[in-house]
Design a protein around this motif. Structure first.
Motif, PDB file in Angstrom:
ATOM      1  N   SER A   9       0.833  -1.193   0.000  1.00  0.00           N
ATOM      2  CA  SER A   9       0.000   0.000   0.000  1.00  0.00           C
ATOM      3  C   SER A   9       0.873   1.250   0.000  1.00  0.00           C
ATOM      4  CB  SER A   9      -0.944   0.003   1.199  1.00  0.00           C
ATOM      5  OG  SER A   9      -0.208  -0.104   2.398  1.00  0.00           O
ATOM      6  N   ASN A  10       2.024   1.150   0.623  1.00  0.00           N
ATOM      7  CA  ASN A  10       2.983   2.244   0.635  1.00  0.00           C
ATOM      8  C   ASN A  10       4.379   1.685   0.402  1.00  0.00           C
ATOM      9  OD1 ASN A  10       1.606   4.888   1.592  1.00  0.00           O
ATOM     10  ND2 ASN A  10       0.813   3.332   2.969  1.00  0.00           N
ATOM     11  N   TYR A  35      -2.587   2.983 -13.972  1.00  0.00           N
ATOM     12  CA  TYR A  35      -2.624   4.440 -14.066  1.00  0.00           C
ATOM     13  C   TYR A  35      -1.710   4.994 -12.975  1.00  0.00           C
ATOM     14  CZ  TYR A  35      -6.966   3.928 -16.798  1.00  0.00           C
ATOM     15  OH  TYR A  35      -7.898   3.587 -17.740  1.00  0.00           O
ATOM     16  N   GLN A  37      -1.124   8.589 -10.521  1.00  0.00           N
ATOM     17  CA  GLN A  37      -1.668   9.867 -10.085  1.00  0.00           C
ATOM     18  C   GLN A  37      -0.579  10.633  -9.355  1.00  0.00           C
ATOM     19  OE1 GLN A  37      -4.941   9.677  -7.276  1.00  0.00           O
ATOM     20  NE2 GLN A  37      -5.774  11.594  -8.022  1.00  0.00           N
ATOM     21  N   VAL A  89       0.973   7.999  -6.710  1.00  0.00           N
ATOM     22  CA  VAL A  89       0.125   6.852  -6.367  1.00  0.00           C
ATOM     23  C   VAL A  89      -0.109   6.074  -7.655  1.00  0.00           C
ATOM     24  CG1 VAL A  89      -2.111   6.080  -5.519  1.00  0.00           C
ATOM     25  CG2 VAL A  89      -0.987   8.051  -4.463  1.00  0.00           C
ATOM     26  N   LEU A  91      -2.142   3.273  -9.530  1.00  0.00           N
ATOM     27  CA  LEU A  91      -3.456   2.655  -9.427  1.00  0.00           C
ATOM     28  C   LEU A  91      -3.616   1.578 -10.491  1.00  0.00           C
ATOM     29  CD1 LEU A  91      -5.380   5.984  -8.974  1.00  0.00           C
ATOM     30  CD2 LEU A  91      -5.346   4.179  -7.276  1.00  0.00           C
ATOM     31  N   PHE A 109     -11.190   0.014  -9.717  1.00  0.00           N
ATOM     32  CA  PHE A 109      -9.855   0.377  -9.263  1.00  0.00           C
ATOM     33  C   PHE A 109      -9.503  -0.254  -7.926  1.00  0.00           C
ATOM     34  CE2 PHE A 109      -8.122   3.648 -12.079  1.00  0.00           C
ATOM     35  CZ  PHE A 109      -9.205   3.863 -12.907  1.00  0.00           C
ATOM     36  N   GLY A 110      -8.221  -0.525  -7.771  1.00  0.00           N
ATOM     37  CA  GLY A 110      -7.684  -0.944  -6.484  1.00  0.00           C
ATOM     38  C   GLY A 110      -7.374   0.261  -5.621  1.00  0.00           C
ATOM     39  N   PRO A 111      -6.897   0.027  -4.388  1.00  0.00           N
ATOM     40  CA  PRO A 111      -6.630   1.123  -3.447  1.00  0.00           C
ATOM     41  C   PRO A 111      -5.358   1.899  -3.772  1.00  0.00           C
ATOM     42  CG  PRO A 111      -6.047  -0.958  -2.461  1.00  0.00           C
ATOM     43  CD  PRO A 111      -6.678  -1.287  -3.782  1.00  0.00           C
ATOM     44  N   GLY A 112      -4.530   1.379  -4.668  1.00  0.00           N
ATOM     45  CA  GLY A 112      -3.330   2.103  -5.054  1.00  0.00           C
ATOM     46  C   GLY A 112      -2.120   1.780  -4.198  1.00  0.00           C
ATOM     47  N   THR A 113      -0.949   2.038  -4.753  1.00  0.00           N
ATOM     48  CA  THR A 113       0.321   1.984  -4.028  1.00  0.00           C
ATOM     49  C   THR A 113       0.920   3.389  -4.048  1.00  0.00           C
ATOM     50  OG1 THR A 113       0.822  -0.328  -4.560  1.00  0.00           O
ATOM     51  CG2 THR A 113       2.686   1.118  -4.010  1.00  0.00           C
ATOM     52  N   ARG A 114       1.165   3.921  -2.856  1.00  0.00           N
ATOM     53  CA  ARG A 114       1.802   5.242  -2.775  1.00  0.00           C
ATOM     54  C   ARG A 114       3.306   5.047  -2.768  1.00  0.00           C
ATOM     55  NH1 ARG A 114       0.058  10.168  -1.652  1.00  0.00           N
ATOM     56  NH2 ARG A 114      -1.952   9.398  -0.892  1.00  0.00           N
TER      57      ARG A 114
ATOM     58  N   TYR B  35     -16.053   9.277 -11.143  1.00  0.00           N
ATOM     59  CA  TYR B  35     -15.449   8.510 -10.052  1.00  0.00           C
ATOM     60  C   TYR B  35     -15.316   9.402  -8.827  1.00  0.00           C
ATOM     61  CZ  TYR B  35     -13.972   4.709 -13.165  1.00  0.00           C
ATOM     62  OH  TYR B  35     -13.936   3.638 -14.029  1.00  0.00           O
ATOM     63  N   GLY B  40      -7.159  10.562  -1.445  1.00  0.00           N
ATOM     64  CA  GLY B  40      -6.102  10.333  -2.420  1.00  0.00           C
ATOM     65  C   GLY B  40      -5.757   8.892  -2.694  1.00  0.00           C
ATOM     66  N   ARG B  41      -6.716   7.978  -2.470  1.00  0.00           N
ATOM     67  CA  ARG B  41      -6.403   6.582  -2.737  1.00  0.00           C
ATOM     68  C   ARG B  41      -7.307   6.037  -3.841  1.00  0.00           C
ATOM     69  NH1 ARG B  41      -2.381   4.733   0.720  1.00  0.00           N
ATOM     70  NH2 ARG B  41      -2.223   3.093  -0.846  1.00  0.00           N
ATOM     71  N   GLY B  42      -7.912   4.862  -3.643  1.00  0.00           N
ATOM     72  CA  GLY B  42      -8.642   4.199  -4.718  1.00  0.00           C
ATOM     73  C   GLY B  42      -9.817   4.987  -5.244  1.00  0.00           C
ATOM     74  N   LEU B  43     -10.126   4.773  -6.506  1.00  0.00           N
ATOM     75  CA  LEU B  43     -11.247   5.430  -7.161  1.00  0.00           C
ATOM     76  C   LEU B  43     -12.474   4.531  -7.110  1.00  0.00           C
ATOM     77  CD1 LEU B  43      -9.209   6.622 -10.218  1.00  0.00           C
ATOM     78  CD2 LEU B  43     -10.365   8.153  -8.649  1.00  0.00           C
ATOM     79  N   VAL B  44     -13.588   5.114  -6.742  1.00  0.00           N
ATOM     80  CA  VAL B  44     -14.853   4.374  -6.694  1.00  0.00           C
ATOM     81  C   VAL B  44     -15.710   4.817  -7.872  1.00  0.00           C
ATOM     82  CG1 VAL B  44     -16.965   3.972  -5.383  1.00  0.00           C
ATOM     83  CG2 VAL B  44     -14.759   4.130  -4.200  1.00  0.00           C
ATOM     84  N   PHE B 101      -8.712  11.270 -17.700  1.00  0.00           N
ATOM     85  CA  PHE B 101      -9.313  11.915 -16.544  1.00  0.00           C
ATOM     86  C   PHE B 101      -9.214  13.436 -16.594  1.00  0.00           C
ATOM     87  CE2 PHE B 101     -10.355   8.558 -13.576  1.00  0.00           C
ATOM     88  CZ  PHE B 101      -9.663   7.472 -14.065  1.00  0.00           C
TER      89      PHE B 101
END
Lengths: 118, 111
Positions: A9-10, A35, A37, A89, A91, A109-114, B35, B40-44, B101
């Motif tokens: 996650s981080n 993606y 961000q 981040v 994604l 989308f997943g929660p992302g890796t920062r 979305y 600043g984390r996952g997109l819903v 986006f």
């Protein structure tokens, strides 16, 4: 059912080191996207996998970035010789059906890796 | 590169009020999606509207699409504190499959 998962996650790394980011898509989803961000660039496309087709790598910012998808499921995004501008981040998203041009399939989308590069 | 622009960049409203945000894009699209992103984390994924649709509803959300103006709006009615988030529009072009986006609108709902 389970959604898209990403690990770690981080991640904090030193400039010049390599990092690997992992994505587990939703089971049965054939399309997978990465993606990025970042503050300066917003949300931008990196790479797309669809089944056994050659991936669309048109969004990768440099040859330090690569990705693979093994067995049509898990994907790994690798960044070699990380730079501070790689901090962002990352994604991952997946969608259900084979998505051709003009896709109307929802991308989950997943929660992302920062990633932080010091 | 960013396909669209969102307006306003930030919005602060009182709980119970409606929130409206707009998205403009540049090239012809197959569909437009909205979305939400918390912290600043996952997109819903909220809602998808196809290019041949003009309006769509989902719960307290209403989305409009005007392809002649290349613009869309997202209305959140009777806002709640839990609606505090960043909202992004994203388009898929006619011959594409990747999302492009906008810059996002940050919405703050005050209790």
């Amino acid at each position: 059912g389970a959604g898209v998962s990403q690990s770690p996650s981080n991640k904090v790394t030193e400039k010049g080191k390599d990092v690997e980011l992992r994505c587990d898509p939703i089971s049965g989803h054939t399309a997978l996207y990465w993606y990025r961000q970042s503050l300066g660039q917003g949300l931008e496309f990196l790479i797309y996998f669809q089944g056994n087709s050659a991936p669309d790598k048109s969004g990768l910012p440099s040859d330090r970035f690569s990705a693979e998808r093994t067995g049509g499921s898990v994907s790994t995004l690798t960044i070699q010789r990380t730079q501070q501008e790689d901090s962002a981040v990352y994604l991952c998203a997946s969608s259900l059906a084979p998505t051709g041009y003009g896709s109307t399939d929802t991308q989950y989308f997943g929660p992302g890796t920062r990633l932080t590069v010091l | 590169s960013q396909q669209g622009e969102e307006d306003p960049q930030a919005l602060s409203i009182q709980e119970g009020e409606n929130a409206t945000m707009n998205c403009s894009y540049k090239t012809s699209i197959n569909n437009l999606q909205w979305y939400r992103q918390n912290s600043g984390r996952g997109l819903v994924h909220l809602i998808l509207i196809r290019s041949n649709e003009r309006e769509k509803h989902s719960g307290r959300l209403r989305v409009t699409l005007d392809t002649s103006k290349k613009s869309s709006s997202l209305l959140i009615t009777a806002s709640r504190a839990a609606d505090t988030a960043s909202y992004f529009c994203a388009t898929i072009g006619l011959n594409d499959y990747k999302l492009s986006f906008g810059a996002g609108t940050t919405v703050t709902v005050r209790a």
